[in-house]
Scaffold this motif. Structure first.
Motif, PDB file in Angstrom:
ATOM      1  N   ALA A   4      79.973  25.778  88.644  1.00  0.00           N
ATOM      2  CA  ALA A   4      78.736  25.118  89.050  1.00  0.00           C
ATOM      3  C   ALA A   4      77.536  25.755  88.391  1.00  0.00           C
ATOM      4  O   ALA A   4      77.645  26.740  87.681  1.00  0.00           O
ATOM      5  CB  ALA A   4      78.583  25.189  90.560  1.00  0.00           C
ATOM      6  N   SER A   5      76.384  25.198  88.705  1.00  0.00           N
ATOM      7  CA  SER A   5      75.112  25.779  88.321  1.00  0.00           C
ATOM      8  C   SER A   5      74.317  25.979  89.601  1.00  0.00           C
ATOM      9  O   SER A   5      74.105  25.040  90.357  1.00  0.00           O
ATOM     10  CB  SER A   5      74.365  24.833  87.389  1.00  0.00           C
ATOM     11  N   LEU A   6      73.898  27.210  89.872  1.00  0.00           N
ATOM     12  CA  LEU A   6      73.162  27.522  91.089  1.00  0.00           C
ATOM     13  C   LEU A   6      71.739  27.887  90.719  1.00  0.00           C
ATOM     14  O   LEU A   6      71.508  28.713  89.858  1.00  0.00           O
ATOM     15  CB  LEU A   6      73.811  28.698  91.823  1.00  0.00           C
ATOM     16  N   VAL A   7      70.760  27.289  91.388  1.00  0.00           N
ATOM     17  CA  VAL A   7      69.358  27.578  91.129  1.00  0.00           C
ATOM     18  C   VAL A   7      68.726  28.077  92.418  1.00  0.00           C
ATOM     19  O   VAL A   7      68.842  27.447  93.460  1.00  0.00           O
ATOM     20  CB  VAL A   7      68.607  26.319  90.632  1.00  0.00           C
ATOM     21  N   GLY A   8      68.065  29.237  92.337  1.00  0.00           N
ATOM     22  CA  GLY A   8      67.352  29.775  93.485  1.00  0.00           C
ATOM     23  C   GLY A   8      68.257  30.320  94.572  1.00  0.00           C
ATOM     24  O   GLY A   8      67.850  30.479  95.713  1.00  0.00           O
ATOM     25  N   SER A   9      69.487  30.603  94.257  1.00  0.00           N
ATOM     26  CA  SER A   9      70.427  31.083  95.258  1.00  0.00           C
ATOM     27  C   SER A   9      71.367  32.083  94.625  1.00  0.00           C
ATOM     28  O   SER A   9      71.649  32.029  93.433  1.00  0.00           O
ATOM     29  CB  SER A   9      71.227  29.909  95.836  1.00  0.00           C
ATOM     30  N   GLU A  10      71.856  32.995  95.442  1.00  0.00           N
ATOM     31  CA  GLU A  10      72.867  33.900  94.944  1.00  0.00           C
ATOM     32  C   GLU A  10      74.241  33.372  95.358  1.00  0.00           C
ATOM     33  O   GLU A  10      74.345  32.513  96.213  1.00  0.00           O
ATOM     34  CB  GLU A  10      72.667  35.323  95.477  1.00  0.00           C
ATOM     35  N   MET A  11      75.263  33.896  94.722  1.00  0.00           N
ATOM     36  CA  MET A  11      76.629  33.537  95.077  1.00  0.00           C
ATOM     37  C   MET A  11      77.206  34.705  95.861  1.00  0.00           C
ATOM     38  O   MET A  11      77.121  35.850  95.425  1.00  0.00           O
ATOM     39  CB  MET A  11      77.459  33.285  93.827  1.00  0.00           C
ATOM     40  N   CYS A  12      77.761  34.436  97.020  1.00  0.00           N
ATOM     41  CA  CYS A  12      78.348  35.478  97.852  1.00  0.00           C
ATOM     42  C   CYS A  12      79.830  35.173  98.051  1.00  0.00           C
ATOM     43  O   CYS A  12      80.192  34.088  98.509  1.00  0.00           O
ATOM     44  CB  CYS A  12      77.630  35.544  99.190  1.00  0.00           C
ATOM     45  N   ILE A  13      80.671  36.127  97.692  1.00  0.00           N
ATOM     46  CA  ILE A  13      82.111  36.000  97.895  1.00  0.00           C
ATOM     47  C   ILE A  13      82.490  37.100  98.877  1.00  0.00           C
ATOM     48  O   ILE A  13      82.397  38.280  98.565  1.00  0.00           O
ATOM     49  CB  ILE A  13      82.884  36.152  96.580  1.00  0.00           C
ATOM     50  N   ARG A  14      82.871  36.715 100.086  1.00  0.00           N
ATOM     51  CA  ARG A  14      83.132  37.681 101.150  1.00  0.00           C
ATOM     52  C   ARG A  14      84.408  37.291 101.885  1.00  0.00           C
ATOM     53  O   ARG A  14      84.674  36.118 102.116  1.00  0.00           O
ATOM     54  CB  ARG A  14      81.955  37.697 102.119  1.00  0.00           C
ATOM     55  N   ASP A  15      85.166  38.314 102.283  1.00  0.00           N
ATOM     56  CA  ASP A  15      86.399  38.105 103.046  1.00  0.00           C
ATOM     57  C   ASP A  15      87.305  37.080 102.372  1.00  0.00           C
ATOM     58  O   ASP A  15      87.803  36.156 103.011  1.00  0.00           O
ATOM     59  CB  ASP A  15      86.078  37.642 104.479  1.00  0.00           C
ATOM     60  N   ILE A  35      79.786  40.507  96.074  1.00  0.00           N
ATOM     61  CA  ILE A  35      81.206  40.468  96.433  1.00  0.00           C
ATOM     62  C   ILE A  35      81.461  41.570  97.445  1.00  0.00           C
ATOM     63  O   ILE A  35      81.129  42.729  97.197  1.00  0.00           O
ATOM     64  CB  ILE A  35      82.108  40.659  95.202  1.00  0.00           C
ATOM     65  N   SER A  36      82.021  41.210  98.597  1.00  0.00           N
ATOM     66  CA  SER A  36      82.272  42.187  99.651  1.00  0.00           C
ATOM     67  C   SER A  36      83.580  41.861 100.357  1.00  0.00           C
ATOM     68  O   SER A  36      83.844  40.706 100.688  1.00  0.00           O
ATOM     69  CB  SER A  36      81.120  42.153 100.656  1.00  0.00           C
ATOM     70  N   GLN A  37      84.374  42.877 100.591  1.00  0.00           N
ATOM     71  CA  GLN A  37      85.638  42.749 101.312  1.00  0.00           C
ATOM     72  C   GLN A  37      86.512  41.645 100.716  1.00  0.00           C
ATOM     73  O   GLN A  37      86.962  40.747 101.412  1.00  0.00           O
ATOM     74  CB  GLN A  37      85.374  42.505 102.799  1.00  0.00           C
ATOM     75  N   ALA A  38      86.708  41.734  99.415  1.00  0.00           N
ATOM     76  CA  ALA A  38      87.472  40.709  98.713  1.00  0.00           C
ATOM     77  C   ALA A  38      88.547  41.359  97.849  1.00  0.00           C
ATOM     78  O   ALA A  38      88.444  42.518  97.472  1.00  0.00           O
ATOM     79  CB  ALA A  38      86.544  39.865  97.846  1.00  0.00           C
ATOM     80  N   GLN A  39      89.580  40.576  97.546  1.00  0.00           N
ATOM     81  CA  GLN A  39      90.676  41.057  96.714  1.00  0.00           C
ATOM     82  C   GLN A  39      91.074  39.973  95.731  1.00  0.00           C
ATOM     83  O   GLN A  39      91.188  38.799  96.083  1.00  0.00           O
ATOM     84  CB  GLN A  39      91.882  41.409  97.590  1.00  0.00           C
ATOM     85  N   GLY A  40      91.276  40.378  94.474  1.00  0.00           N
ATOM     86  CA  GLY A  40      91.746  39.437  93.460  1.00  0.00           C
ATOM     87  C   GLY A  40      90.689  38.459  92.991  1.00  0.00           C
ATOM     88  O   GLY A  40      90.992  37.320  92.671  1.00  0.00           O
ATOM     89  N   VAL A  41      89.427  38.896  92.908  1.00  0.00           N
ATOM     90  CA  VAL A  41      88.349  38.024  92.434  1.00  0.00           C
ATOM     91  C   VAL A  41      88.236  38.155  90.914  1.00  0.00           C
ATOM     92  O   VAL A  41      88.215  39.246  90.371  1.00  0.00           O
ATOM     93  CB  VAL A  41      87.001  38.379  93.091  1.00  0.00           C
ATOM     94  N   THR A  42      88.164  37.000  90.235  1.00  0.00           N
ATOM     95  CA  THR A  42      88.013  36.954  88.783  1.00  0.00           C
ATOM     96  C   THR A  42      86.756  36.160  88.442  1.00  0.00           C
ATOM     97  O   THR A  42      86.582  35.044  88.930  1.00  0.00           O
ATOM     98  CB  THR A  42      89.237  36.287  88.129  1.00  0.00           C
TER      99      THR A  42
END
Length: 82
Positions: A4-15, A35-42
């Motif tokens: 995607a394309s995100l404008v004005g926002s951060e991307m959060c990958i959690r749990d 990225i917090s409390q995550a496993q196997g993120v690419t």
């Protein structure tokens, strides 16, 4: 898998487990990716057009960022720029 394309926002990958994010542009965000409390993120082909920290990681295992591997990042966390 996310793309995607995100404008004005951060991307959060959690749990999360086994997440692939590719072909994403993040612009005008206070933070880039968290990225917090995550496993196997690419992360592949990510472009962050923001000032300040671009990638904050805490409590993560098996992280891959643009081909570079980070086996474990502990609770102290790490800030990566790419």
């Amino acid at each position: 898998e996310m793309s995607a394309s995100l404008v004005g926002s951060e991307m959060c990958i959690r749990d999360s487990k086994n997440v692939t994010v590719k072909d994403v542009i993040i612009s005008d965000a206070k933070e880039g990716i968290i990225i917090s409390q995550a496993q196997g993120v690419t992360l592949k082909n990510i472009r962050i057009e923001t000032k300040g920290n671009t990638l904050k990681v805490k409590n993560a295992k098996e992280l891959k960022v643009e081909g570079k591997e980070y086996p474990v990042i502990d609770a102290k966390g790490k800030t990566l720029d790419f």
